[in-house]
Design a protein around this motif. Sequence first.
Motif, PDB file in Angstrom:
ATOM      1  N   ALA A 178      24.251 -26.640  79.190  1.00 34.99           N
ATOM      2  CA  ALA A 178      24.794 -25.376  79.609  1.00 34.99           C
ATOM      3  C   ALA A 178      25.858 -25.183  78.741  1.00 34.99           C
ATOM      4  O   ALA A 178      26.265 -23.873  78.148  1.00 34.99           O
ATOM      5  N   GLN A 179      26.764 -26.152  78.765  1.00 39.10           N
ATOM      6  CA  GLN A 179      28.253 -25.949  77.447  1.00 39.10           C
ATOM      7  C   GLN A 179      28.275 -25.975  76.014  1.00 39.10           C
ATOM      8  O   GLN A 179      28.833 -24.821  75.964  1.00 39.10           O
ATOM      9  N   ALA A 180      27.060 -25.627  75.947  1.00 40.53           N
ATOM     10  CA  ALA A 180      26.431 -25.469  74.717  1.00 40.53           C
ATOM     11  C   ALA A 180      25.672 -24.050  74.260  1.00 40.53           C
ATOM     12  O   ALA A 180      26.374 -23.647  73.048  1.00 40.53           O
ATOM     13  N   TYR A 201      19.318 -24.678  83.325  1.00 40.52           N
ATOM     14  CA  TYR A 201      19.621 -25.686  81.401  1.00 40.52           C
ATOM     15  C   TYR A 201      19.415 -27.351  81.312  1.00 40.52           C
ATOM     16  O   TYR A 201      19.411 -27.693  80.664  1.00 40.52           O
ATOM     17  N   GLY A 202      18.378 -27.416  82.249  1.00 40.18           N
ATOM     18  CA  GLY A 202      18.344 -28.990  82.726  1.00 40.18           C
ATOM     19  C   GLY A 202      17.230 -29.473  82.629  1.00 40.18           C
ATOM     20  O   GLY A 202      16.447 -28.890  81.865  1.00 40.18           O
ATOM     21  N   ALA A 203      16.486 -28.898  83.861  1.00 34.29           N
ATOM     22  CA  ALA A 203      14.878 -29.680  84.157  1.00 34.29           C
ATOM     23  C   ALA A 203      14.251 -28.434  83.530  1.00 34.29           C
ATOM     24  O   ALA A 203      14.100 -27.083  83.570  1.00 34.29           O
ATOM     25  N   PHE A 204      12.784 -28.684  82.567  1.00 28.56           N
ATOM     26  CA  PHE A 204      12.436 -27.626  81.902  1.00 28.56           C
ATOM     27  C   PHE A 204      12.710 -27.260  80.530  1.00 28.56           C
ATOM     28  O   PHE A 204      12.280 -26.249  79.985  1.00 28.56           O
ATOM     29  N   GLY A 206      21.190 -15.930  80.403  1.00 31.19           N
ATOM     30  CA  GLY A 206      22.273 -14.220  80.072  1.00 31.19           C
ATOM     31  C   GLY A 206      23.311 -14.297  79.021  1.00 31.19           C
ATOM     32  O   GLY A 206      24.259 -13.861  78.935  1.00 31.19           O
ATOM     33  N   GLY A 207      23.016 -15.455  77.798  1.00 39.55           N
ATOM     34  CA  GLY A 207      24.014 -15.168  77.028  1.00 39.55           C
ATOM     35  C   GLY A 207      23.745 -15.230  75.806  1.00 39.55           C
ATOM     36  O   GLY A 207      22.315 -14.813  75.537  1.00 39.55           O
TER      37      GLY A 207
END
Length: 486
Positions: free
Chosen positions: A126-128, A138-141, A192-193
């Motif tokens: 997520a931070q990236a 942004y984690g699992a999957f 969303g980015g």
Amino acid sequence: MINAGDAAACVSDGVRDGDHEVILVLDLGSTWLKGGLARADGSLLYIDRVASPLRGATALDAETVWQAVLAMLLQLHGKAGQGKALAIAITGATRTHVFLDGQGQPCGPVMLWNDPAGAQHGDCVAQAYGVAGSSAGYGAFHPLSRVLQFAQDHDGVLPQAMAEIKDWLNSRLTGRLVTDTVAYGRIVSGHGGDTCLFDVLGRLGLRKSVVPSPASPVSVLGVATCSGLQGVPVVVGSFDTWSSCLGMGAMLDGGVYDISGTTQVLGTFSVRPRPVKGMVSMPWTDTLWQTGGPCQTGMGSLAWFARAFLGSDDPADTLAAAQASSANDVPLCLPYLSGERMPLWNDTLSASFHGVKSHHVRADMAQALVEGLVLAHRLALDVMQVRGPDAVLHMSGGGAQLSQWVQARADGFDMPIELCVAEETALAGAALAAGVATGRYDSIAAAQSVVAAGHSRILPRRERAAYFKSKAAAFSSMLSRDVSLS
């Protein structure tokens, strides 16, 4: 299933006058590997299926998948008889990944769609992407979290590339590795980015090559080079949800879809992006944006109940058990056996039953699970803001063949459900994509326009719709104890 003799007769009719062309279509699912012969208009001339190599697999070797797929394609090629193979079009389960070394060879087992690998890397990913706060989605999957997990599991060795299983199979056919623009867009935009993908990869210490270059799903990747299929054009294609939406005629402005399989996938289309928290909003064609995504809940949850309490593995048996319920106070079920993806993106959730009393029996618990699944998916539709008096839900998948399940969803969503004529919409959609790629249609919209009419419509029952409306409030209240819905 159409038999081989009928298939050869159908094939000889051709796609157009004077043509003798068929498309070899294949859908690699989590339960079945389905193959067929189709015309470019999506009509299926022959269908066959065998157990999917993905079913119940652990430490799955990608070569095992390739051999099963190749055998099916060679069988289909033989069934075509005197017909000419216009193209090969593969679709199938997404978020099932093959990790490749510098020589393009698999360097570890296939990571399956239901593997929550990467959960611990969510904050980092997520931070990236430049996302502050929650790492939901942004984690699992998430593909890049899976790459980090792979490196962690293999003593820090990073793969040269990560391929969706469909893309890796296409590369085995043609020698070229790409991914389709729809799957690629999911990684580029995250949730969303507009961050440049290469910047994200750099921040994570990953190679630029880890994500294959994108190509249109309605383009020809190359020609097959393997024995028995040489020279047949191979279409880039896309994953099963994309193909099913095309095959069922839902890929149009305002269309709402529900694909009912082992997991449930729901979404809607619009001509402009609709950023919604907990949803993936991204372009699926040159003119349409899709908002929605996969749920972790679905027919697989009904199959779990059948295994645990009915000595079966058939979701229909759970539905049959539920039909015997006579309780006026059916327990409330949160059906999250394996966490949840869209719209909650929480892999820590678990299933629970509430309000269970001594008079409740197995049938009541089965009914509670059915209702809980409907309410979970109603929540997703509400987050999308697509339920309303004029809305219609296009439904396909194995669950669409079970009348009790379809009626429960019509009641619970309080909206009409249209069932597609084509039973295997993913195969039909793959054929339509091939029709565009080979020039039979000049656009996806043109291909969509030929989808056969004659859908059957299931209407909600007023009394049951009112029941689900009251139950939905209790469901949201109970769920809010475990996860924020704001």
